[in-house]
Design a protein around this motif. Structure first.
Motif, mmCIF file in Angstrom:
data_model
loop_
_atom_site.group_PDB
_atom_site.id
_atom_site.type_symbol
_atom_site.label_atom_id
_atom_site.label_comp_id
_atom_site.label_asym_id
_atom_site.label_seq_id
_atom_site.Cartn_x
_atom_site.Cartn_y
_atom_site.Cartn_z
ATOM 1 N N GLU A 41 -0.971 -5.022 -9.213
ATOM 2 C CA GLU A 41 -1.485 -6.032 -8.510
ATOM 3 C C GLU A 41 -0.967 -5.899 -6.967
ATOM 4 O O GLU A 41 0.066 -5.841 -6.845
ATOM 5 C CB GLU A 41 -1.343 -7.314 -8.980
ATOM 6 C CG GLU A 41 -2.486 -8.596 -8.387
ATOM 7 C CD GLU A 41 -3.909 -8.009 -7.972
ATOM 8 O OE1 GLU A 41 -4.599 -7.641 -8.959
ATOM 9 O OE2 GLU A 41 -4.093 -7.533 -6.860
ATOM 10 N N HIS A 42 -1.919 -5.804 -5.945
ATOM 11 C CA HIS A 42 -1.487 -5.643 -4.671
ATOM 12 C C HIS A 42 -0.712 -6.887 -4.205
ATOM 13 O O HIS A 42 0.093 -7.024 -3.325
ATOM 14 C CB HIS A 42 -2.835 -5.273 -3.863
ATOM 15 C CG HIS A 42 -2.473 -4.638 -2.712
ATOM 16 N ND1 HIS A 42 -2.334 -3.430 -2.629
ATOM 17 C CD2 HIS A 42 -2.587 -5.252 -1.502
ATOM 18 C CE1 HIS A 42 -2.361 -3.111 -1.243
ATOM 19 N NE2 HIS A 42 -2.095 -4.196 -0.542
ATOM 20 N N ASP A 43 -1.827 -7.879 -4.653
ATOM 21 C CA ASP A 43 -1.231 -9.351 -3.955
ATOM 22 C C ASP A 43 -0.222 -9.980 -5.110
ATOM 23 O O ASP A 43 -0.370 -10.146 -6.098
ATOM 24 C CB ASP A 43 -2.532 -10.034 -4.141
ATOM 25 C CG ASP A 43 -2.403 -11.124 -3.143
ATOM 26 O OD1 ASP A 43 -1.076 -11.706 -2.955
ATOM 27 O OD2 ASP A 43 -3.409 -11.748 -2.650
ATOM 28 N N MET A 44 1.007 -10.203 -4.484
ATOM 29 C CA MET A 44 1.996 -10.665 -5.479
ATOM 30 C C MET A 44 1.864 -11.947 -6.126
ATOM 31 O O MET A 44 2.068 -12.272 -7.305
ATOM 32 C CB MET A 44 3.180 -10.828 -4.550
ATOM 33 C CG MET A 44 4.466 -11.135 -5.130
ATOM 34 S SD MET A 44 5.748 -10.421 -3.997
ATOM 35 C CE MET A 44 6.862 -11.795 -3.798
ATOM 36 N N LYS A 45 1.447 -13.111 -5.290
ATOM 37 C CA LYS A 45 1.043 -14.259 -6.043
ATOM 38 C C LYS A 45 0.090 -14.310 -7.358
ATOM 39 O O LYS A 45 0.474 -15.131 -7.759
ATOM 40 C CB LYS A 45 0.622 -15.323 -4.751
ATOM 41 C CG LYS A 45 -0.762 -14.954 -4.033
ATOM 42 C CD LYS A 45 -1.252 -16.156 -3.277
ATOM 43 C CE LYS A 45 -2.722 -15.851 -2.740
ATOM 44 N NZ LYS A 45 -2.612 -15.013 -1.750
ATOM 45 N N LEU A 46 -0.878 -13.492 -7.392
ATOM 46 C CA LEU A 46 -1.753 -13.391 -8.430
ATOM 47 C C LEU A 46 -1.082 -13.112 -9.662
ATOM 48 O O LEU A 46 -1.324 -13.639 -10.703
ATOM 49 C CB LEU A 46 -2.608 -12.224 -8.072
ATOM 50 C CG LEU A 46 -3.737 -12.506 -7.233
ATOM 51 C CD1 LEU A 46 -4.424 -11.331 -6.877
ATOM 52 C CD2 LEU A 46 -4.399 -13.591 -7.227
ATOM 53 N N VAL A 47 -0.011 -12.359 -9.730
ATOM 54 C CA VAL A 47 0.612 -11.804 -10.883
ATOM 55 C C VAL A 47 1.774 -12.920 -11.266
ATOM 56 O O VAL A 47 2.514 -13.025 -12.382
ATOM 57 C CB VAL A 47 1.374 -10.452 -10.949
ATOM 58 C CG1 VAL A 47 0.366 -9.407 -10.567
ATOM 59 C CG2 VAL A 47 2.375 -10.495 -9.662
ATOM 60 N N ALA B 201 9.759 -5.818 2.349
ATOM 61 C CA ALA B 201 9.008 -4.662 1.867
ATOM 62 C C ALA B 201 7.610 -5.586 2.368
ATOM 63 O O ALA B 201 6.381 -4.658 2.844
ATOM 64 C CB ALA B 201 9.125 -4.417 0.662
ATOM 65 N N TYR B 202 7.449 -6.713 2.018
ATOM 66 C CA TYR B 202 6.324 -7.396 2.196
ATOM 67 C C TYR B 202 5.914 -7.872 3.666
ATOM 68 O O TYR B 202 5.233 -8.609 3.858
ATOM 69 C CB TYR B 202 6.018 -8.417 1.188
ATOM 70 C CG TYR B 202 4.921 -7.773 0.038
ATOM 71 C CD1 TYR B 202 3.767 -8.155 -0.018
ATOM 72 C CD2 TYR B 202 6.088 -7.514 -1.083
ATOM 73 C CE1 TYR B 202 3.128 -7.870 -1.307
ATOM 74 C CE2 TYR B 202 5.376 -6.975 -2.020
ATOM 75 C CZ TYR B 202 3.766 -7.162 -2.211
ATOM 76 O OH TYR B 202 3.262 -6.742 -3.309
ATOM 77 N N ASN C 288 0.745 -1.216 0.069
ATOM 78 C CA ASN C 288 0.000 -0.154 0.003
ATOM 79 C C ASN C 288 0.757 1.158 0.111
ATOM 80 O O ASN C 288 1.853 1.269 0.891
ATOM 81 C CB ASN C 288 -0.690 0.094 1.314
ATOM 82 C CG ASN C 288 -2.292 -0.575 0.991
ATOM 83 O OD1 ASN C 288 -2.745 -0.790 -0.102
ATOM 84 N ND2 ASN C 288 -2.668 -1.557 2.102
ATOM 85 N N GLY C 289 0.372 2.269 -0.967
ATOM 86 C CA GLY C 289 1.132 3.433 -0.868
ATOM 87 C C GLY C 289 2.692 3.354 -1.490
ATOM 88 O O GLY C 289 3.409 4.441 -1.259
ATOM 89 N N ALA C 290 2.769 2.171 -1.946
ATOM 90 C CA ALA C 290 3.978 2.170 -2.858
ATOM 91 C C ALA C 290 4.510 3.188 -3.926
ATOM 92 O O ALA C 290 5.811 3.514 -4.148
ATOM 93 C CB ALA C 290 4.439 0.961 -3.170
ATOM 94 N N GLY C 291 3.348 3.700 -4.448
ATOM 95 C CA GLY C 291 3.459 4.389 -5.656
ATOM 96 C C GLY C 291 3.044 4.058 -6.990
ATOM 97 O O GLY C 291 3.413 4.449 -7.844
ATOM 98 N N LYS C 292 2.538 2.861 -6.923
ATOM 99 C CA LYS C 292 2.046 2.312 -8.151
ATOM 100 C C LYS C 292 1.032 2.993 -9.066
ATOM 101 O O LYS C 292 1.052 3.405 -10.341
ATOM 102 C CB LYS C 292 1.542 0.832 -7.760
ATOM 103 C CG LYS C 292 2.243 0.167 -6.920
ATOM 104 C CD LYS C 292 1.681 -1.449 -6.724
ATOM 105 C CE LYS C 292 0.640 -1.257 -5.930
ATOM 106 N NZ LYS C 292 0.709 -0.887 -4.388
ATOM 107 N N THR C 293 -0.090 3.474 -8.488
ATOM 108 C CA THR C 293 -0.969 4.212 -9.171
ATOM 109 C C THR C 293 -0.491 5.473 -9.492
ATOM 110 O O THR C 293 -0.742 6.105 -10.664
ATOM 111 C CB THR C 293 -2.461 4.443 -8.074
ATOM 112 O OG1 THR C 293 -2.918 3.092 -7.808
ATOM 113 C CG2 THR C 293 -3.460 5.174 -9.088
ATOM 114 N N THR C 294 0.471 6.180 -8.813
ATOM 115 C CA THR C 294 0.851 7.293 -8.990
ATOM 116 C C THR C 294 1.859 7.219 -10.228
ATOM 117 O O THR C 294 1.807 8.142 -11.229
ATOM 118 C CB THR C 294 1.907 7.888 -7.874
ATOM 119 O OG1 THR C 294 1.034 7.762 -6.749
ATOM 120 C CG2 THR C 294 2.525 9.301 -8.340
#
Ligand SMILES: Nc1ncnc2c1ncn2[C@@H]1O[C@H](COP(=O)(O)OP(=O)(O)OP(=O)(O)O)[C@@H](O)[C@H]1O
Ligand SMILES: [Mg+2]
Lengths: 267, 291
Positions: free
Chosen positions: A217-223, A256-257, A46-52
């Motif tokens: 993707e927020h959730d690592m395993k999905l990708v 980080a996680y 969360n808040g890592a800057g992905k959307t930004t």
């Protein structure tokens, strides 16, 4: 890269891209290249800057410093709609459909940039208008079939269940006929099997439409399953890059996680 | 038509037509494109005064005056819209409000058009057929536009500007287009009004006139042409229907009734009489229910 690097065009070329909001550096010196045909995952807490980062790549935010090139041209002087016309399309983390319009119109609006008939022509329904409108409509229904939404074409987009709205947003992004499509947490709010199915479909879309995809993707395993290359962002910094195995093993990523449980990362 | 109605009723019908043009055209900006303009009377005034001036001083044909009036308003719409439509939300309301007032004050101070005394002796022209011809044209043009990709672009701007831009729509361009088309028809309405009444006064184009048109759009339903047409007639005729009441009581009840109608409407039908439905949609619903 799985498909080999020959005759692959560099679509996105980001060089030391930084953005600051007041004292906060949301993205710091992000440097990366995305090549056509890739399916890249962008993950991070969360808040890592992905959307930004998405907002900068699509022209919504201007970087404080650094350069973003799209197909070799600097994107800085272009507005979001111009970048869309050049082939960058996106979805939004907090769904931004045209809620009061029909499902069909949501798709047709995305195809607006490929129409050429004028306002005057629309008064007397010129042959060109008919031709283009028919084409758009056929295209829209073809797209809707991907997620079996064709039966709901005339319903209000806002009346669809949440998951279907997310899917419609992907189709809408696809209807702009993009070179690269950026999906911001397309699986948010979906359960495990839905997510799995969606990821499969996204993979298929990439192959069928020959579109490059950058997926948050927020959730690592999905990708892990579908992305050939994964970028990990933490506190605005690109801390790791590589295939699923490399990323999983990286100590910085695990750190980080750490907020999340260990299983969540590797399983 | 003169043999059918007496002069008074005919004039009411013509004013309904003028207001239909105003309401339907403003609906393009406020209803379909989702911008908030409250200066429509200003654009109407430009069309009215220019058309009247041309008719009086150059004796140019009525149709030409009308169209020139419309074009002048459209040009003013472009000049006002281009800078202000880049801004978000309430700024447009403030700018259009200011614009309307500026036009009124300027007209008050131009002697060539009569200033505060008003402009007399405008050649009588237009009337029922011209007014309703233009009303039909306005309705036709705007509804055809709304059935095209351009219409969908207007709606996209209203629904979500950020998403519209992300889909490749130049939102500023479409806002300005809506504004220019809307101003054009306001100018036409002004010209029709001027030549029917044969007299103009800046006070006819004050803030209250702009608000009247906004009320028509809101009452009818933002984004419903049918609603705008019906609301335009209601708002035109209601004060007239209430005139006897006003004469008996010596109190101007119109404002009270206005406000009450709006409050009741917003409580019971927050999306206006028609929401965003058209006559054709209602007809489809009716057919569905009875088949
Ligand atoms: N417009 C803005 N103004 C100020 N701060 C902002 C703005 N946009 C983002 N931020 C900040 O930048 C940081 C990164 O936010 P961002 O939304 O990019 O994170 P994210 O990685 O997408 O997180 P999430 O997984 O929660 O979606 C956050 O601290 C956020 O508060
Ligand atoms: Mg985000």
């Amino acid at each position: 890269m799985l498909n080999g690097t020959h005759n692959k065009e560099v679509l996105i070329d980001a060089d030391k891209v930084t953005i600051k909001f007041g004292g906060l550096t949301a993205v710091s010196e992000f440097t990366n290249k995305i090549v056509s045909g890739e399916l890249v995952g962008l993950i991070g807490p969360n808040g890592a800057g992905k959307t930004t980062l998405f907002n900068m790549l699509t022209g919504v935010y201007k970087p404080t410093s650094g350069v973003i090139k799209f197909c070799g041209t600097d994107t800085l002087k272009f507005k979001p709609y111009e970048l869309s016309q050049k082939g960058i399309s996106r979805t939004f983390q907090n769904i931004r459909l045209f809620k009061e319009l029909s499902v069909l119109d949501n798709i047709r609006i995305a195809a607006h940039q490929h129409t050429s008939y004028s306002m005057v022509e629309s008064l007397f329904k010129s042959p060109r208008m008919r031709r283009e409108e028919n084409k758009i409509k056929d295209m829209a229904f073809d797209l809707l079939k991907i997620f079996k939404l064709q039966e709901r074409a005339y319903e209000e987009a806002g009346s669809l269940p949440y998951g279907q709205q997310r899917r419609l947003e992907i189709l809408r992004a696809l209807a702009t006929e993009p070179k690269i499509m950026m999906l911001d947490e397309p699986a948010a709010g979906m359960n495990h099997s839905e997510t799995h199915e969606l990821m499969e479909t996204i993979h298929k879309i990439r192959d069928q439409f020959k579109v490059t995809i950058l997926l948050i993707e927020h959730d690592m395993k999905l990708v892990m399953g579908i992305c050939e290359r994964i970028l990990v962002l933490d506190h605005g910094v690109l801390i790791c890059e590589g295939d699923a195995k490399t990323v999983q093993k990286n100590p910085e990523v695990i750190k980080a996680y750490l907020g999340a449980s260990y299983e969540e990362i590797i399983c | 038509m003169d043999f059918l109605f007496n002069e008074y009723i005919l004039s009411m019908i013509v004013y309904c037509g003028v207001n239909i043009i105003l309401a339907v055209s403003l609906n393009l900006v406020n209803g379909f494109t989702g911008q908030f303009s409250i200066g429509h009377a200003g654009f109407m005034a430009i069309g009215a005064y220019l058309s009247a001036y041309l008719g009086m001083n150059f004796h140019t044909p009525f149709i030409l005056n009308t169209i020139l009036g419309g074009l002048a308003s459209a040009a003013a719409g472009y000049a006002v819209g281009l800078p202000s439509l880049r801004l978000k939300g309430d700024y447009l309301a403030i700018v259009t409000l200011g614009f309307g007032e500026i036009i009124r004050v300027v007209l008050l101070n131009i002697d060539a058009v009569g200033g505060a005394r008003g402009m007399y002796g405008i050649p009588k022209d237009g009337g029922f057929f011209w007014t309703y011809g233009w009303a039909v044209a306005t309705i036709f043009i705007i509804s055809q536009l709304m059935r095209s990709t351009h219409g969908r672009a207007f709606l996209a701007v209203r629904e979500d500007e950020i998403a519209a831009e992300a889909m490749g729509i130049n939102t500023t361009k479409y806002k300005v287009r809506a504004f220019v088309i809307s101003s054009f028809f306001a100018g036409i309405a002004g010209a029709l009004f001027a030549h029917y009444l044969c007299y103009l006064n800046p006070s006819s184009f004050g803030f209250m006139k702009s608000i009247d048109v906004v009320v028509m759009v809101v009452l009818g339903g933002m984004g419903s042409i049918t609603g705008s047409v019906i609301a335009a007639c209601i708002i035109t005729l209601l004060p007239e229907a209430l005139r006897p009441l006003q004469e008996i009581t010596k109190i101007d009840f119109r404002m009270v009734i206005y406000s009450l109608t709006l409050i009741i409407l917003m409580l019971t039908r927050p999306k206006g009489l028609f929401g965003n439905l058209e006559l054709s949609d209602l007809w489809k619903k009716y057919v569905k229910r009875h088949s």
